[in-house]
Design a protein around this motif. Structure first.
Motif, mmCIF file in Angstrom:
data_model
loop_
_atom_site.group_PDB
_atom_site.id
_atom_site.type_symbol
_atom_site.label_atom_id
_atom_site.label_comp_id
_atom_site.label_asym_id
_atom_site.label_seq_id
_atom_site.Cartn_x
_atom_site.Cartn_y
_atom_site.Cartn_z
ATOM 1 N N THR A 59 0.840 -1.190 0.000
ATOM 2 C CA THR A 59 0.000 0.000 0.000
ATOM 3 C C THR A 59 0.881 1.248 0.000
ATOM 4 O OG1 THR A 59 -0.084 0.144 2.410
ATOM 5 C CG2 THR A 59 -1.776 -1.222 1.327
ATOM 6 N N ILE A 60 0.280 2.386 -0.365
ATOM 7 C CA ILE A 60 1.014 3.652 -0.318
ATOM 8 C C ILE A 60 1.575 3.896 1.082
ATOM 9 C CG2 ILE A 60 0.698 6.159 -0.321
ATOM 10 C CD1 ILE A 60 0.973 5.157 -3.090
ATOM 11 N N SER A 61 0.764 3.615 2.097
ATOM 12 C CA SER A 61 1.207 3.805 3.482
ATOM 13 C C SER A 61 2.438 2.964 3.784
ATOM 14 C CB SER A 61 0.063 3.440 4.439
ATOM 15 O OG SER A 61 0.465 3.606 5.775
ATOM 16 N N ASP A 62 2.456 1.710 3.329
ATOM 17 C CA ASP A 62 3.599 0.827 3.583
ATOM 18 C C ASP A 62 4.815 1.209 2.749
ATOM 19 O OD1 ASP A 62 2.348 -0.650 5.529
ATOM 20 O OD2 ASP A 62 1.570 -2.157 4.146
ATOM 21 N N TRP A 63 4.596 1.681 1.519
ATOM 22 C CA TRP A 63 5.726 2.129 0.699
ATOM 23 C C TRP A 63 6.452 3.286 1.390
ATOM 24 C CZ3 TRP A 63 8.116 -0.640 -2.523
ATOM 25 C CH2 TRP A 63 7.464 -1.479 -3.444
ATOM 26 N N ILE A 64 5.668 4.178 1.995
ATOM 27 C CA ILE A 64 6.278 5.309 2.693
ATOM 28 C C ILE A 64 6.982 4.840 3.965
ATOM 29 C CG2 ILE A 64 5.774 7.450 3.938
ATOM 30 C CD1 ILE A 64 3.455 7.866 1.924
ATOM 31 N N LYS A 65 6.287 3.993 4.743
ATOM 32 C CA LYS A 65 6.834 3.551 6.041
ATOM 33 C C LYS A 65 8.054 2.660 5.878
ATOM 34 C CE LYS A 65 4.412 0.552 8.422
ATOM 35 N NZ LYS A 65 5.238 -0.662 8.658
ATOM 36 N N GLU A 66 7.981 1.687 4.989
ATOM 37 C CA GLU A 66 9.070 0.723 4.840
ATOM 38 C C GLU A 66 10.052 1.091 3.734
ATOM 39 O OE1 GLU A 66 9.575 -1.400 6.983
ATOM 40 O OE2 GLU A 66 7.663 -1.744 7.962
ATOM 41 N N GLY A 67 9.618 1.948 2.799
ATOM 42 C CA GLY A 67 10.479 2.329 1.693
ATOM 43 C C GLY A 67 11.215 3.624 1.952
ATOM 44 N N LEU A 68 10.479 4.744 1.914
ATOM 45 C CA LEU A 68 11.122 6.043 2.078
ATOM 46 C C LEU A 68 11.767 6.208 3.446
ATOM 47 C CD1 LEU A 68 8.594 8.478 0.343
ATOM 48 C CD2 LEU A 68 10.761 7.606 -0.540
ATOM 49 N N MET A 69 11.097 5.701 4.499
ATOM 50 C CA MET A 69 11.664 5.887 5.838
ATOM 51 C C MET A 69 12.937 5.078 6.059
ATOM 52 S SD MET A 69 10.228 8.254 7.462
ATOM 53 C CE MET A 69 10.700 8.009 9.173
ATOM 54 N N ALA A 70 13.173 4.073 5.227
ATOM 55 C CA ALA A 70 14.443 3.352 5.310
ATOM 56 C C ALA A 70 15.603 4.293 4.992
ATOM 57 C CB ALA A 70 14.443 2.163 4.351
#
Length: 414
Positions: A59-70
């Protein structure tokens, strides 16, 4: 020169903090507007990333949390590595203080919450919710009031928050994990080991570091573990020693390149995705429910008491040292700031009280987290602003005896 670099960095961080705050406000406004349904639908929408046989659907929320925040945790890890090897935390006593303060900062909120379960009947399973500090929001607030404060305080906050966050991740794994896929996680660990050996023996080109981080990130995602943990681990293997041919440190170079993306894209987008809370149908009875009060006081009272007590005890017992040039009043301000628990607290709340996003328990969790975080943020801003003015008025205030790295790449790479 060091003072000028510090002030330049704090101006940059204050500007990125403004972007973060505006994004959070925009999220709350949208979540309580006629576009609320579209906002939450967008966050829950799935998107696919496929490169050859490799495929991820999140999901967009998970892409941000697990992707960008990495990326955020990678840069934070790089800065902590620099400070441990060359800067403020190279003194073992000054490293011990934020680590012990982080432990106190988890014990304090748990004690306050559990005490309130007996006094006002708060649900027992909510005790882990107020344990975590939100690094992004805490650093943004510090950026607003950081002028006049010693840079060692920011390093203290950063290290404390990272240890706190890793503790929260470990807690999630123990209490709420449904199981981790160990095969890709072992592959990620093997890649980190190979990278560490290669970094010591060879001059590894920048593209290989990028590919290595991408591979470790992918393996972590499919393992089911939080990417923040392996992002910090990857930062630990990036070389700090300058290359012979370019005279540039890969670590400083990476921080310099990633800082603008972190400050003006990653963190504001993260805030926009996570701060959207709908207050539709809220009643006064629910606003002051036992769960709300226990979470809010756990963050506001438990955090400041636990962090300050542990930091003072470490200094009194000579196993730690106060941050260079900082007063106990300033350390207390940072202790208050640790009560900003926003994102990780909300995430733990979802695990502790599973159910629909509009369930009574979830609404109470959000109210408690937001209330405790706002109380902590306002109190910390006032204390730190007053402490900063006092220091600014005292030209003889002690300066750090080491030159710290000035934030996410604010210092020219050497």
């Amino acid at each position: 020169m060091a003072r000028k670099l510090t002030l330049d960095f704090l101006k940059t961080e204050a500007a990125s903090g403004s972007a973060l705050a505006l994004a959070a406000i925009a999220a709350v406004l949208v979540a309580n507007s006629p576009w609320s349904a579209d906002y939450f639908t967008w966050l829950k929408s799935y998107h696919v990333l496929q490169i050859g046989p490799l495929r991820l659907e999140e999901t967009i929320s998970d892409w941000i949390k697990e992707g960008l925040m990495a990326i955020f945790f990678l840069v934070v890890g790089l800065e902590i590595k620099y400070e441990i090897l060359r800067g403020e935390l190279s003194d073992p006593k000054k490293l011990a203080t934020p680590v012990l303060a982080a432990i106190g900062g988890m014990a304090g909120p748990a004690a306050v919450y559990l005490a309130l379960t007996g006094l006002i009947g708060a649900p027992h399973q909510g005790w882990p919710i107020p344990l975590a500090t939100d690094i992004a929001f805490a650093l943004a607030i510090f950026g607003f009031v950081g002028k006049g404060l010693p840079s060692s305080l920011r390093i203290f906050l950063l290290t404390l928050a990272i240890v706190d966050d890793l503790g929260a991740i470990a807690l999630i794994a123990v209490l709420f994990s449904e199981g981790v896929n160990w095969t890709p996680l072992l592959w990620a660990a093997a890649m980190l080991l190979v990278g560490a050996v290669a970094a010591r023996r060879f001059q590894v080109a920048a593209p290989f570091w990028v590919l290595g981080f991408a591979a470790v990130w992918y393996l972590t995602v499919i393992s089911g573990l939080s990417t923040s943990l392996t992002a910090v681990a990857f930062a630990a293997i990036v070389p700090i020693k300058a290359r012979r041919e370019t005279h540039q440190s890969p670590l400083k170079e990476a921080m310099h390149d990633l800082h603008p993306w972190n400050a003006y894209l990653v963190l504001p987008l993260f805030a926009f995705a996570k701060a959207g809370v709908s207050f539709a149908g809220l009643s006064m009875e629910q606003a002051f429910a036992p769960l709300v009060i226990a979470i809010a006081l756990g963050l506001f009272l438990g955090k400041q008491a636990g962090v300050l007590a542990a930091a003072w005890l470490a200094s009194a017992l000579k196993i730690g040292a106060r941050p260079s040039g900082a007063s106990w009043m300033q350390v207390y301000g940072v202790s208050l700031l640790c009560g900003v628990g926003f994102t990780m607290s909300l995430f733990i709340g979802v695990l502790a009280f599973p159910g629909a996003v509009d369930s009574p328990e979830q609404i109470e969790v959000k109210l408690g987290v937001i209330g405790g975080s706002i109380l902590s943020a306002v109190a910390a801003a006032v204390v730190l602003a007053l402490a900063g003015r006092g220091r600014e008025a005292d030209p003889a205030a002690e300066e750090p005896d080491v030159e710290p790295l000035q934030g996410y790449g604010a210092q020219k790479v050497t």
